[in-house]
Design a protein around this motif. Structure first.
Motif, short mmCIF file in Angstrom:
data_model
loop_
_atom_site.label_atom_id
_atom_site.label_comp_id
_atom_site.label_asym_id
_atom_site.label_seq_id
_atom_site.Cartn_x
_atom_site.Cartn_y
_atom_site.Cartn_z
N GLY A 1 -29.19 -4.84 43.64
CA GLY A 1 -29.51 -6.17 43.10
C GLY A 1 -30.05 -7.08 44.18
N GLY A 2 -30.47 -6.51 45.28
CA GLY A 2 -30.92 -7.29 46.43
C GLY A 2 -32.38 -7.68 46.39
N ASN B 1 -30.77 -5.54 31.58
CA ASN B 1 -30.85 -5.46 33.03
C ASN B 1 -31.16 -4.04 33.48
N GLY B 2 -31.94 -3.96 34.54
CA GLY B 2 -32.27 -2.66 35.12
C GLY B 2 -33.75 -2.36 35.08
N SER C 1 -28.08 -11.82 40.04
CA SER C 1 -27.05 -12.62 39.37
C SER C 1 -26.41 -11.88 38.20
N ALA C 2 -26.66 -10.58 38.07
CA ALA C 2 -26.13 -9.82 36.94
C ALA C 2 -24.60 -9.87 36.91
N LYS D 1 -21.41 -6.82 32.70
CA LYS D 1 -22.17 -6.14 31.66
C LYS D 1 -23.57 -5.77 32.17
N GLY D 2 -24.21 -6.68 32.91
CA GLY D 2 -25.55 -6.43 33.42
C GLY D 2 -25.58 -5.26 34.38
N VAL D 3 -24.60 -5.19 35.28
CA VAL D 3 -24.53 -4.07 36.23
C VAL D 3 -24.33 -2.76 35.48
N ALA D 4 -23.45 -2.77 34.48
CA ALA D 4 -23.20 -1.56 33.70
C ALA D 4 -24.47 -1.11 32.97
#
Length: 346
Positions: A103-104, A286-287, A303-304, A307-310
């Protein structure tokens, strides 16, 4: 053995906490997943202690450094071997992971990924692709910022990659592809767009259906599976769409709190508004994926939330299982062979 994903645990805006929690959420849904986390080992293990069920699926590798949000790509490249982002990408290069997720800093991620993994044969430039919500279904859009200027050949390559993504992730057998333009008429647009359109019209053997041009206001209708553009136009279109979504939700929130009658109306319409919120929430889409590299790299919003990371993890896993790199390679080989046979190849 399920996909192993290398994670830049320090890449998110809030550090490893939402990232580890997101991995735990993804793992509950898909027990076959495994993760290698790169970053501050002490901070990572503190978060892992909160998610006991994740422990057996995780390997932690300490990284003494992280890439800053404002860091220039040229600076980031020089520190690839010591940063969490660089080590995650190198894990893919060395065959220790099937995909990398961060997410960088987007520019640094692209620069390091391109240098470490190199572009696939037949690809001049990798592209950043993502899923966007529409009235009917999600569509694939690329490029979203990796290449500000593109020639016709780049756009055709993006179309091939985007169609492979759509087939792999959305299950579209022959995705409908359009080029983003200032009008739908054949005479409108730049020379690069016109040339790319001509090339795609002739490539009827590809597993896609080219359907000309589309304008930005038609993207949300849901009658397209893949939209192709240069990175400048794509990034502007994406940010405009995200800003419009926030504007609509903020406007509705203000309207429904303006009076007692409005508050009563809000109570009655809450189920419908919740559906709207879910549809427009960027965490549900996201992704983004760097396509065209000899390895998979997925970009998550900094900023995820959990849920966004998953969701970003789920995108990476689907791409690995669909063997997207092989699919793109086969389509490109077919395109190049036909183009050279017709005397139009490079």
């Amino acid at each position: 053995m399920g996909p192993r994903i290398a994670i830049d645990a320090m890449g998110g805006d809030a550090g490893p906490a939402p990232i580890v929690a997101g991995l735990a959420r993804a793992h509950r849904k898909d027990k076959a997943l495994a993760f290698t986390l790169f970053g501050d080992e002490a901070a990572i293990r503190t978060e892992l202690a909160k998610h006991r069920g994740l422990a057996d699926a995780v390997t932690v590798c300490h990284a003494s450094d992280a890439i800053g949000a404002e860091e220039k790509p040229s600076q980031a490249i020089r520190r690839a071997k010591t940063t969490s982002m660089g080590l995650a990408i190198n894990a893919v290069k060395d065959g220790h992971a099937d995909a990398a997720l961060s997410g960088g800093n987007t520019g640094a991620l692209m620069a390091m990924a391109k240098l470490a993994l190199r572009t696939m044969p037949g690809i001049d430039r990798p592209a950043l692709a993502a899923l966007l919500p529409t009235m009917e279904h999600d569509l694939v859009m690329l490029d979203l910022g990796a290449n500000t200027e593109c020639d016709a050949q780049n756009l055709v390559q993006f179309a091939v990659m985007g169609a492979a993504y759509s087939r792999s992730v959305l299950g579209r057998e022959k995705p409908r592809v359009k080029l983003l333009n200032i009008g739908t008429e054949e005479l409108k647009g730049t020379d690069e767009l016109k040339e790319a359109a001509a090339m795609l019209r002739e490539a009827t053997y590809l597993p896609l259906k080219f359907d000309g041009f589309t304008e930005g206001d038609k993207l949300a209708r849901g009658d397209i599976e893949v939209v192709v553009c240069d990175g400048f136009s794509g990034n502007v279109a994406l940010k405009t769409a995200e800003g419009t979504a926030r504007f609509v939700t903020d406007l509705l929130r203000r309207a429904f709190t303006s009076s007692l009658r409005s508050k009563a109306g809000f109570a009655l319409s809450r189920p419908a508004l919740n559906l709207l919120k879910v549809h427009l929430d960027p965490n549900n889409h996201n992704g983004a994926v760097f396509l065209g590299l000899n390895g998979l790299v997925v970009k998550s919003h900094g900023s995820a939330n959990v849920k966004g990371v998953a969701n970003a993890v789920a995108v990476a896993a689907r791409m690995v299982r669909a063997d997207i790199t092989r699919r793109i390679g086969e389509d490109l080989d077919e395109f190049r062979a036909r183009a050279f046979a017709n005397g139009s190849g490079r």
